[in-house]
Motif scaffolding. Structure first.
Motif, PDB file in Angstrom:
ATOM      1  N   HIS A 170     -10.514  38.412 -11.983  1.00 18.86           N
ATOM      2  CA  HIS A 170     -10.829  37.748 -13.239  1.00 18.86           C
ATOM      3  C   HIS A 170     -11.122  38.714 -14.383  1.00 18.86           C
ATOM      4  N   THR A 171     -11.201  39.994 -14.116  1.00 23.53           N
ATOM      5  CA  THR A 171     -11.521  40.966 -15.160  1.00 23.53           C
ATOM      6  C   THR A 171     -10.233  41.412 -15.872  1.00 23.53           C
ATOM      7  N   THR A 172     -10.399  42.106 -16.991  1.00 29.13           N
ATOM      8  CA  THR A 172      -9.223  42.594 -17.724  1.00 29.13           C
ATOM      9  C   THR A 172      -8.432  43.593 -16.891  1.00 29.13           C
ATOM     10  N   GLN A 173      -9.135  44.295 -16.011  1.00 30.57           N
ATOM     11  CA  GLN A 173      -8.454  45.216 -15.099  1.00 30.57           C
ATOM     12  C   GLN A 173      -8.843  44.854 -13.663  1.00 30.57           C
ATOM     13  N   PRO A 174      -8.025  44.056 -12.973  1.00 28.69           N
ATOM     14  CA  PRO A 174      -8.355  43.683 -11.593  1.00 28.69           C
ATOM     15  C   PRO A 174      -8.617  44.920 -10.742  1.00 28.69           C
ATOM     16  N   HIS A 175      -9.575  44.818  -9.829  1.00 29.82           N
ATOM     17  CA  HIS A 175      -9.974  45.968  -9.026  1.00 29.82           C
ATOM     18  C   HIS A 175     -10.581  45.500  -7.711  1.00 29.82           C
ATOM     19  N   VAL A 176     -10.896  46.456  -6.840  1.00 26.63           N
ATOM     20  CA  VAL A 176     -11.546  46.183  -5.566  1.00 26.63           C
ATOM     21  C   VAL A 176     -12.859  46.954  -5.513  1.00 26.63           C
ATOM     22  N   ILE A 177     -13.895  46.279  -5.051  1.00 25.23           N
ATOM     23  CA  ILE A 177     -15.198  46.893  -4.824  1.00 25.23           C
ATOM     24  C   ILE A 177     -15.442  46.962  -3.322  1.00 25.23           C
ATOM     25  N   CYS A 178     -15.911  48.110  -2.846  1.00 33.58           N
ATOM     26  CA  CYS A 178     -16.424  48.231  -1.482  1.00 33.58           C
ATOM     27  C   CYS A 178     -17.892  48.640  -1.564  1.00 33.58           C
ATOM     28  N   ASN A 179     -18.693  48.113  -0.651  1.00 26.43           N
ATOM     29  CA  ASN A 179     -20.114  48.423  -0.685  1.00 26.43           C
ATOM     30  C   ASN A 179     -20.719  48.130   0.679  1.00 26.43           C
ATOM     31  N   THR A 180     -22.021  48.421   0.819  1.00 27.94           N
ATOM     32  CA  THR A 180     -22.777  48.176   2.040  1.00 27.94           C
ATOM     33  C   THR A 180     -24.100  47.523   1.675  1.00 27.94           C
ATOM     34  N   LEU A 181     -24.440  46.455   2.392  1.00 27.36           N
ATOM     35  CA  LEU A 181     -25.728  45.779   2.216  1.00 27.36           C
ATOM     36  C   LEU A 181     -26.638  46.162   3.367  1.00 27.36           C
ATOM     37  N   HIS A 182     -27.792  46.739   3.054  1.00 27.20           N
ATOM     38  CA  HIS A 182     -28.729  47.190   4.092  1.00 27.20           C
ATOM     39  C   HIS A 182     -30.123  46.711   3.735  1.00 27.20           C
ATOM     40  N   ARG A 183     -30.701  45.904   4.625  1.00 25.25           N
ATOM     41  CA  ARG A 183     -32.040  45.340   4.437  1.00 25.25           C
ATOM     42  C   ARG A 183     -32.166  44.628   3.092  1.00 25.25           C
ATOM     43  N   GLY A 184     -31.125  43.868   2.749  1.00 24.09           N
ATOM     44  CA  GLY A 184     -31.147  43.053   1.551  1.00 24.09           C
ATOM     45  C   GLY A 184     -30.820  43.774   0.262  1.00 24.09           C
ATOM     46  N   CYS A 185     -30.494  45.059   0.325  1.00 25.27           N
ATOM     47  CA  CYS A 185     -30.208  45.837  -0.885  1.00 25.27           C
ATOM     48  C   CYS A 185     -28.798  46.413  -0.822  1.00 25.27           C
ATOM     49  N   TRP A 186     -28.044  46.235  -1.921  1.00 22.80           N
ATOM     50  CA  TRP A 186     -26.712  46.820  -2.006  1.00 22.80           C
ATOM     51  C   TRP A 186     -26.797  48.297  -2.345  1.00 22.80           C
ATOM     52  N   GLY A 187     -25.861  49.062  -1.810  1.00 19.23           N
ATOM     53  CA  GLY A 187     -25.767  50.475  -2.143  1.00 19.23           C
ATOM     54  C   GLY A 187     -24.975  50.690  -3.421  1.00 19.23           C
ATOM     55  N   VAL A 188     -24.548  51.915  -3.631  1.00 15.88           N
ATOM     56  CA  VAL A 188     -23.739  52.258  -4.803  1.00 15.88           C
ATOM     57  C   VAL A 188     -22.313  51.770  -4.573  1.00 15.88           C
ATOM     58  N   GLU A 189     -21.767  51.048  -5.566  1.00 15.61           N
ATOM     59  CA  GLU A 189     -20.424  50.511  -5.437  1.00 15.61           C
ATOM     60  C   GLU A 189     -19.367  51.618  -5.422  1.00 15.61           C
ATOM     61  N   ALA A 190     -18.361  51.422  -4.579  1.00 14.81           N
ATOM     62  CA  ALA A 190     -17.151  52.247  -4.645  1.00 14.81           C
ATOM     63  C   ALA A 190     -16.058  51.363  -5.222  1.00 14.81           C
ATOM     64  N   ARG A 191     -15.334  51.855  -6.247  1.00 18.05           N
ATOM     65  CA  ARG A 191     -14.392  51.013  -6.985  1.00 18.05           C
ATOM     66  C   ARG A 191     -12.996  51.623  -6.959  1.00 18.05           C
ATOM     67  N   TRP A 192     -11.991  50.749  -6.763  1.00 18.03           N
ATOM     68  CA  TRP A 192     -10.583  51.145  -6.827  1.00 18.03           C
ATOM     69  C   TRP A 192      -9.904  50.291  -7.899  1.00 18.03           C
ATOM     70  N   PRO A 193      -9.455  50.890  -8.988  1.00 18.89           N
ATOM     71  CA  PRO A 193      -8.962  50.117 -10.137  1.00 18.89           C
ATOM     72  C   PRO A 193      -7.566  49.548  -9.983  1.00 18.89           C
ATOM     73  N   ARG A 194      -6.726  50.117  -9.170  1.00 17.12           N
ATOM     74  CA  ARG A 194      -5.338  49.643  -9.056  1.00 17.12           C
ATOM     75  C   ARG A 194      -5.235  48.651  -7.902  1.00 17.12           C
ATOM     76  N   LEU A 195      -5.357  47.380  -8.220  1.00 18.83           N
ATOM     77  CA  LEU A 195      -5.376  46.342  -7.206  1.00 18.83           C
ATOM     78  C   LEU A 195      -3.958  46.014  -6.737  1.00 18.83           C
ATOM     79  N   SER A 196      -3.727  46.219  -5.438  1.00 17.53           N
ATOM     80  CA  SER A 196      -2.393  45.983  -4.882  1.00 17.53           C
ATOM     81  C   SER A 196      -2.150  44.513  -4.569  1.00 17.53           C
ATOM     82  N   LEU A 197      -3.188  43.689  -4.621  1.00 19.67           N
ATOM     83  CA  LEU A 197      -3.054  42.261  -4.370  1.00 19.67           C
ATOM     84  C   LEU A 197      -2.779  41.543  -5.694  1.00 19.67           C
ATOM     85  N   GLN A 198      -1.909  40.534  -5.643  1.00 23.26           N
ATOM     86  CA  GLN A 198      -1.530  39.825  -6.863  1.00 23.26           C
ATOM     87  C   GLN A 198      -1.786  38.334  -6.710  1.00 23.26           C
ATOM     88  N   ARG A 199      -2.248  37.698  -7.789  1.00 19.94           N
ATOM     89  CA  ARG A 199      -2.406  36.245  -7.785  1.00 19.94           C
ATOM     90  C   ARG A 199      -1.063  35.566  -7.484  1.00 19.94           C
TER      91      ARG A 199
END
Length: 314
Positions: free
Chosen positions: A79-108
């Protein structure tokens, strides 16, 4: 490789647990034996035209409260102007630092084949056979025992496999073969020859998808004279399942109606002395009586109705 390509079936020896077809999202399932280096998870599906976002979570448990840790959170956003993928880890209810990949290979609006390949220190993700990202573990992989799929995604199949069953040469990535293949031989109405008839112990398996606005589904067995000794018919109008005799007499099957629009189904007919035993989606629904001579004279299996077929096996 295109997700719709016709390929050879996946070897059964590489499948670690039964694949899941057309699950309803949100979908949560146990990963038999948990995750460890050397496993793969394959996801086959379609991104809806108006998709906002979806996520694939490899969780440490499946509780609702407290929320389980999420070792690997794979989150495409459209839904953003530049579709992307976020990877992250949730530990004890807290998210870590996001890792982002801007070139999304998946298409609507497009089909896809996602492959998660788990190594000793990181997970690698490919989209339609091409490497997309790698994400280093922040929690021990051995803690993961649950897969969760949420959001705007149409899932056709989920598979759990051994590492690298489709390696070709020295490629870094195995090539994931789709579980659900398209074939002209499976177009409905579909006919299959039974050259030797049916004998005790033989099994007929029909797998497929009920269409969105179904009317009926019919499976019939015909003999050499084109007579129809037995027909199984599902009517979606009144949600009934019945055996139809050669004279049109209807014998209702008293059981829950297990056909649902846009859902996977499996019909199993087991030939035994005196008739055919029926199971639908793994649930036994009784039998119909047929003499052994009648069974031996059957020569054709016909399938018609509001379904898309994925497998006809006998």
């Amino acid at each position: 490789m295109s997700p719709g390509e016709k390929l050879d079936p996946i070897p059964d020896s590489f499948i670690l647990q039964p694949p899941v077809f057309h699950p309803v999202v949100p979908y949560v399932t146990t990963i038999f034996g948990g995750l460890h280096a050397g496993k793969m998870v394959m996801l086959q599906g379609v991104v809806p035209l108006k998709a906002h976002r979806f996520q694939v979570d490899f969780q440490c448990g499946c509780s609702l409260c407290p929320r389980p840790d999420i070792a690997i959170h794979f989150n495409p956003r459209f839904h953003t102007t530049q579709p992307h993928v976020i990877c992250n880890t949730l530990h004890r209810g807290c998210w870590g630092v996001e890792a982002r990949w801007p070139r999304l290979s998946l298409q609507r609006g497009a089909a896809f084949l996602l492959l998660f390949l788990f190594g000793n220190e990181e997970v690698k993700v490919s989209v339609n056979g091409q490497h997309f990202l790698h994400y280093r573990y922040r929690l021990p992989l051995s803690r993961v025992d649950t897969l969760g799929i949420f959001g705007d995604i149409l899932v056709k199949a989920v598979g759990f496999l051994n590492i690298n069953p489709f390696a070709e040469g020295s490629q870094e990535y195995p090539v994931g073969h789709p579980f659900l293949l398209t074939s002209r031989r499976l177009e409905v109405p579909c006919s299959r020859a039974l050259p030797r008839g049916l004998w005790p112990g033989q099994v007929i398996i029909v797998r497929g998808l009920v269409l969105q606005e179904p009317k009926d589904f019919t499976l019939s067995l015909r003999d050499e004279a084109a007579r129809v000794p037995v027909t199984l018919r599902a009517s979606f109008a009144d949600r009934s399942l019945a055996w139809i005799s050669p004279w049109g007499r209807k014998t209702p099957i008293s059981a829950p109606f297990l056909f649902y629009p846009q859902r996977f189904f499996e019909v199993l007919l087991l030939c035994q002395e005196g008739g055919l035993k029926l199971a639908l989606n793994g649930q036994g629904l009784g039998a119909t009586s047929l003499g052994q001579q009648t069974l031996e004279q059957l020569r054709e299996l016909r399938i018609s109705g509001s379904v898309q077929l994925y497998c006809v096996h006998y």
